[in-house]
Design an enzyme around this catalytic site. Sequence first.
Site, PDB file in Angstrom:
ATOM      1  N   SER A 208       0.840  -1.197   0.000  1.00 19.77           N
ATOM      2  CA  SER A 208       0.000   0.000   0.000  1.00 19.77           C
ATOM      3  C   SER A 208       0.882   1.258   0.000  1.00 19.77           C
ATOM      4  O   SER A 208       1.665   1.457  -0.919  1.00 19.77           O
ATOM      5  CB  SER A 208      -0.956  -0.032   1.197  1.00 19.77           C
ATOM      6  OG  SER A 208      -1.973   0.921   1.057  1.00 19.77           O
ATOM      7  N   ASP A 284      -9.387  -5.786  -4.700  1.00 21.85           N
ATOM      8  CA  ASP A 284      -9.028  -4.673  -3.822  1.00 21.85           C
ATOM      9  C   ASP A 284      -9.997  -3.515  -4.063  1.00 21.85           C
ATOM     10  O   ASP A 284     -10.104  -3.019  -5.177  1.00 21.85           O
ATOM     11  CB  ASP A 284      -7.590  -4.243  -4.118  1.00 21.85           C
ATOM     12  CG  ASP A 284      -7.038  -3.246  -3.096  1.00 21.85           C
ATOM     13  OD1 ASP A 284      -7.842  -2.626  -2.376  1.00 21.85           O
ATOM     14  OD2 ASP A 284      -5.804  -3.102  -3.018  1.00 21.85           O
ATOM     15  N   HIS A 318      -7.470  -5.932  -0.371  1.00 24.14           N
ATOM     16  CA  HIS A 318      -6.336  -5.045  -0.091  1.00 24.14           C
ATOM     17  C   HIS A 318      -5.365  -5.648   0.910  1.00 24.14           C
ATOM     18  O   HIS A 318      -4.144  -5.541   0.743  1.00 24.14           O
ATOM     19  CB  HIS A 318      -6.838  -3.697   0.420  1.00 24.14           C
ATOM     20  CG  HIS A 318      -5.747  -2.672   0.556  1.00 24.14           C
ATOM     21  ND1 HIS A 318      -5.103  -2.126  -0.536  1.00 24.14           N
ATOM     22  CD2 HIS A 318      -5.174  -2.093   1.647  1.00 24.14           C
ATOM     23  CE1 HIS A 318      -4.202  -1.255  -0.135  1.00 24.14           C
ATOM     24  NE2 HIS A 318      -4.218  -1.219   1.192  1.00 24.14           N
TER      25      HIS A 318
END
Length: 320
Positions: A208, A284, A318
């Site tokens: 991320s 995601d 995610h």
Amino acid sequence: AVRSLQHCHLPQNWVEKMNDQTVAAKDIGGGIVGTLVRFSWRCSACVSGLVALVAGALYWKQDSLLYFPTIGGVPRHPSQNPRRYRSPSEHDVPFETHMIKCEDGVTIHSWLLYHPSSSNNKEIPTIIFFHGNAGNIGLRLPNAVQMYHYLQANIWLVEYRGFGDSDDAVVNEKGLKLDAEAVLKYAHDQNNTMSNVNVEKLFVFGRSLGGAVAFHMAKFAQVSKYPLAGVLVENTFVSISTMVDHLMPYIAPLKSLVLRIGWNSGEIAPTINTPTMFLAGAQDTLVPHGHMLELFTRMKNSKTDNLVRMHVVKNGTHNE
């Protein structure tokens, strides 16, 4: 119209009455128009004021909307975490604590999870682990320990400034980039206390937000002639600007005026000549899967002679 009717030889009193009514209509119409104009002006002023207020808040508070050293009931320091999230020792993994001083004087905290044989076996790689935008490195221990065992690699967990046991400094893009640069310099410093890291087998991994930090490290490594063996990024974004389009579509028109955060991996990725692996969750919803596809495509189509691969987890989200 009244003047036209006068040529029709209507009675004078009719014409005068119609003139009076016309004047009254004009007065009424003018009053309505004036009221509407004033109302529109006041609405415009209110909207402009609201826009200015939102823009000002975004400009000054945007860092606090991205970086969360603590969030909800999550404590800042690893020692305050629930069991199994406090220290690598809870997982029977040997580790070292390294405090790294950055160029601006800030000191950041890190754990090196190492294989005992790595001091003699120079083939064991070391993976620098840059975490996401919330919480301390203790929360990443289960994942790091899994990587440690499955990949047979040393895992070097790095904690950004303002997070965990790192110095309580202002958290922003400039600072995190200095953190990344300091880690790479520390690894290559012959005076460091790390005896288990072969810098020729040094990889960087970022998840991320950590993916953007990893791309910055890769760029810095090229410019500074500090070699990296590879780059691994998971569910990261093209840039903060493109993320604003997804997360705050109503604010997007203002971003050119107020957005101070860049993290533009989309510009960096095509310039990297280090082998790179993209790990993406197709489901995601936080960082749309298209961001990873875009980064991969830009890198794949660049003129750099580089090995680029992508692995997509069909049902991956995610964080999973």
